[in-house]
Design an enzyme around this catalytic site. Sequence first.
Site, PDB file in Angstrom:
ATOM      1  N   TYR A 156       0.912  -1.272   0.140  1.00 26.84           N
ATOM      2  CA  TYR A 156       0.021   0.038   0.018  1.00 26.84           C
ATOM      3  C   TYR A 156       0.790   1.357  -0.076  1.00 26.84           C
ATOM      4  O   TYR A 156       0.668   2.041  -0.810  1.00 26.84           O
ATOM      5  CB  TYR A 156      -0.775   0.194   1.256  1.00 26.84           C
ATOM      6  CG  TYR A 156      -1.673   1.339   1.492  1.00 26.84           C
ATOM      7  CD1 TYR A 156      -2.563   1.845   0.440  1.00 26.84           C
ATOM      8  CD2 TYR A 156      -1.166   1.958   2.643  1.00 26.84           C
ATOM      9  CE1 TYR A 156      -3.191   3.238   0.536  1.00 26.84           C
ATOM     10  CE2 TYR A 156      -1.815   3.378   2.652  1.00 26.84           C
ATOM     11  CZ  TYR A 156      -2.733   3.916   1.781  1.00 26.84           C
ATOM     12  OH  TYR A 156      -3.387   5.196   1.981  1.00 26.84           O
ATOM     13  N   LYS A 158       1.176   4.351  -2.853  1.00 30.35           N
ATOM     14  CA  LYS A 158       0.971   5.808  -2.631  1.00 30.35           C
ATOM     15  C   LYS A 158       2.388   6.345  -3.134  1.00 30.35           C
ATOM     16  O   LYS A 158       2.146   7.491  -3.442  1.00 30.35           O
ATOM     17  CB  LYS A 158       0.898   5.944  -1.181  1.00 30.35           C
ATOM     18  CG  LYS A 158      -0.455   5.574  -0.487  1.00 30.35           C
ATOM     19  CD  LYS A 158      -1.864   6.149  -1.382  1.00 30.35           C
ATOM     20  CE  LYS A 158      -2.175   7.304  -1.152  1.00 30.35           C
ATOM     21  NZ  LYS A 158      -3.333   7.786  -2.049  1.00 30.35           N
ATOM     22  N   ALA A 180      -1.078  11.185   8.074  1.00 31.68           N
ATOM     23  CA  ALA A 180      -0.862  10.196   8.924  1.00 31.68           C
ATOM     24  C   ALA A 180      -2.291   9.402   8.837  1.00 31.68           C
ATOM     25  O   ALA A 180      -3.228   9.494   8.101  1.00 31.68           O
ATOM     26  CB  ALA A 180      -0.569  10.776  10.252  1.00 31.68           C
ATOM     27  N   SER A 229      -9.881   2.903   7.909  1.00 31.12           N
ATOM     28  CA  SER A 229      -9.949   3.513   9.135  1.00 31.12           C
ATOM     29  C   SER A 229     -10.968   3.108  10.308  1.00 31.12           C
ATOM     30  O   SER A 229     -10.602   2.682  11.200  1.00 31.12           O
ATOM     31  CB  SER A 229      -9.879   5.252   8.745  1.00 31.12           C
ATOM     32  OG  SER A 229      -8.998   5.545   8.193  1.00 31.12           O
TER      33      SER A 229
HETATM   34  P1  NAP Z   1     -11.708   4.918   1.367  1.00 35.50           P
HETATM   35  O1  NAP Z   1     -13.003   5.246   2.115  1.00 35.50           O
HETATM   36  O2  NAP Z   1     -11.743   3.418   0.962  1.00 35.50           O
HETATM   37  O3  NAP Z   1     -11.757   5.543  -0.005  1.00 35.50           O
HETATM   38  C1  NAP Z   1     -11.118   5.465  -1.310  1.00 35.50           C
HETATM   39  C2  NAP Z   1     -11.874   5.723  -2.592  1.00 35.50           C
HETATM   40  O4  NAP Z   1     -10.955   5.445  -3.433  1.00 35.50           O
HETATM   41  C3  NAP Z   1     -13.382   5.113  -2.460  1.00 35.50           C
HETATM   42  O5  NAP Z   1     -14.130   6.204  -2.978  1.00 35.50           O
HETATM   43  C4  NAP Z   1     -13.339   4.083  -3.707  1.00 35.50           C
HETATM   44  O6  NAP Z   1     -14.287   3.973  -4.196  1.00 35.50           O
HETATM   45  C5  NAP Z   1     -12.181   4.851  -4.615  1.00 35.50           C
HETATM   46  N1  NAP Z   1     -11.659   3.813  -5.432  1.00 35.50           N
HETATM   47  C6  NAP Z   1     -10.691   2.871  -4.999  1.00 35.50           C
HETATM   48  N2  NAP Z   1     -10.311   2.040  -6.241  1.00 35.50           N
HETATM   49  C7  NAP Z   1     -11.174   2.829  -7.221  1.00 35.50           C
HETATM   50  C8  NAP Z   1     -11.099   2.580  -8.663  1.00 35.50           C
HETATM   51  N3  NAP Z   1     -10.562   1.324  -9.139  1.00 35.50           N
HETATM   52  N4  NAP Z   1     -11.740   3.369  -9.322  1.00 35.50           N
HETATM   53  C9  NAP Z   1     -12.569   4.629  -8.749  1.00 35.50           C
HETATM   54  N5  NAP Z   1     -12.501   4.818  -7.437  1.00 35.50           N
HETATM   55  C10 NAP Z   1     -11.780   3.796  -6.862  1.00 35.50           C
HETATM   56  O7  NAP Z   1     -10.467   5.289   2.060  1.00 35.50           O
HETATM   57  P2  NAP Z   1      -9.873   6.894   2.443  1.00 35.50           P
HETATM   58  O8  NAP Z   1      -9.467   6.483   3.911  1.00 35.50           O
HETATM   59  O9  NAP Z   1     -11.071   7.756   2.217  1.00 35.50           O
HETATM   60  O10 NAP Z   1      -8.898   7.209   1.746  1.00 35.50           O
HETATM   61  C11 NAP Z   1      -8.819   8.213   0.751  1.00 35.50           C
HETATM   62  C12 NAP Z   1      -7.721   8.644   0.224  1.00 35.50           C
HETATM   63  O11 NAP Z   1      -6.888   8.919   1.627  1.00 35.50           O
HETATM   64  C13 NAP Z   1      -6.902   7.452  -0.442  1.00 35.50           C
HETATM   65  O12 NAP Z   1      -6.193   8.195  -1.522  1.00 35.50           O
HETATM   66  C14 NAP Z   1      -5.715   6.868   0.856  1.00 35.50           C
HETATM   67  O13 NAP Z   1      -4.630   6.423   0.147  1.00 35.50           O
HETATM   68  C15 NAP Z   1      -5.501   8.199   1.676  1.00 35.50           C
HETATM   69  N6  NAP Z   1      -5.132   8.343   2.939  1.00 35.50           N
HETATM   70  C16 NAP Z   1      -5.780   7.635   3.620  1.00 35.50           C
HETATM   71  C17 NAP Z   1      -5.629   7.468   4.992  1.00 35.50           C
HETATM   72  C18 NAP Z   1      -6.414   6.932   6.049  1.00 35.50           C
HETATM   73  O14 NAP Z   1      -5.928   6.495   7.407  1.00 35.50           O
HETATM   74  N7  NAP Z   1      -7.560   6.634   5.844  1.00 35.50           N
HETATM   75  C19 NAP Z   1      -4.265   8.076   5.510  1.00 35.50           C
HETATM   76  C20 NAP Z   1      -3.417   8.683   4.524  1.00 35.50           C
HETATM   77  C21 NAP Z   1      -4.064   8.792   3.171  1.00 35.50           C
HETATM   78  P3  NAP Z   1     -15.786   3.320  -3.902  1.00 35.50           P
HETATM   79  O15 NAP Z   1     -16.198   4.283  -2.930  1.00 35.50           O
HETATM   80  O16 NAP Z   1     -16.433   3.163  -4.976  1.00 35.50           O
HETATM   81  O17 NAP Z   1     -15.098   2.225  -2.952  1.00 35.50           O
END
Ligand code: NAP
Length: 348
Positions: free
Chosen positions: A167, A171, A196, A211
């Site tokens: 993962y 990123k 973070a 999360s």
């Molecule tokens: P999340 O709820 O799983 O959101 C991920 C999003 O990406 C979902 O809307 C998902 O769509 C979409 N997605 C995944 N594969 C896709 C594809 N093939 N085509 C189109 N859309 C796709 O996770 P999140 O925590 O909100 O993460 C959002 C961003 O923040 C990500 O870039 C993640 O790497 C980053 N981030 C998260 C954290 C954390 O702790 N949560 C920390 C640092 C960075 P669906 O709604 O259709 O599933």
Amino acid sequence: MTTIDQRQPVLITGAGGYLASWIVKYLLEAGYHVRATVRNKNDFKKIGHLLDIRPGEGGILELFEADLTRPGDFNKAMRGCEVVFHTASPFLIGKVKDPQKQLVDPALEGVRNVLYSAAETPTMKRVVLTSSVVAMYCDAREILDKPSKKFNEEDWNRIADLQYEPYAFSKTIAEKTAWALMHEQKQWDLVSLNPAFIFGPPVGNRADGASVATLQRALSGEMRIGAPDLAFGIVDVRDVAQAHILAAFNPEASGRYLLSKQSMSFLELANEIDAAFPGKYKLPNKVLPKWLVVLLAPVLRLSKRYLRNNLGYRPEFDNTRSTSLLGLSYRPVRETIGDMVRGIEGAL
Ligand code: NAP
């Protein structure tokens, strides 16, 4: 210096996700015209909560279908936009069967497809990319090599690969690709946000993100015999969403912004939950000895290499750029955790 006409529509990718939903909510409440891409407009389990947001005066929500891996999918939704928030990227932790297909391809092709669409959109001025602190470091042990003893925006993850922390690898290469594509042109600039571990309440009742799942595991009693001595940075989802909005519309915003309120261990996290909800959940009250954690590695879904490089080390983060240049203020962790537990209790 990039000035955005805030009356024009703004695009957000992966709009139904945990973080993106807060960005959409704040934008709509502030009266923006939001173009939101989702994978399936008819999947109300994943997007119903977006339709429930009450927009402020002038706020408009338009939904578009787009997949990260399909070239050209973002062209139509981006037409006329000056800003795109690119949040969509698979966030999967633990066992991943095919890291290339499940993580790297969508993350990398997603960045390429969104940025190629930006290049074909004459109005586009700024791309706000959701990266991560895992694009800045891989193992907490690396902190020992930092003279400042804190990770910051100059750091890159040089360790993760397809086999180890895929993962983080996805990123890192996605963000690096975004910077390389930005430097090839002069039409739009790029700002990256590197949060973070994000905690805090979900918008509505969508509770399938990593999360929320992590906190659900902690509340389920799975760790009641003790917590592994692992620590990470923590930041509120609402603060990360506000940081994206500041990054989009502040003409001076540039480069990378590391977003972390503070570092915490699993045990400190458990103590925060217990302080907010005394005795309600079966939480750990001690640290597990190292040998036991290594023995339990498969159950904890952690590799031995990861444990060797992270157990007992505490990563610290420098958030100065986000506070002094972006103007972000972070809410206390106690509020983040309290609101999150209340926000997901219905789904437990
Ligand atoms: P999340 O709820 O799983 O959101 C991920 C999003 O990406 C979902 O809307 C998902 O769509 C979409 N997605 C995944 N594969 C896709 C594809 N093939 N085509 C189109 N859309 C796709 O996770 P999140 O925590 O909100 O993460 C959002 C961003 O923040 C990500 O870039 C993640 O790497 C980053 N981030 C998260 C954290 C954390 O702790 N949560 C920390 C640092 C960075 P669906 O709604 O259709 O599933």
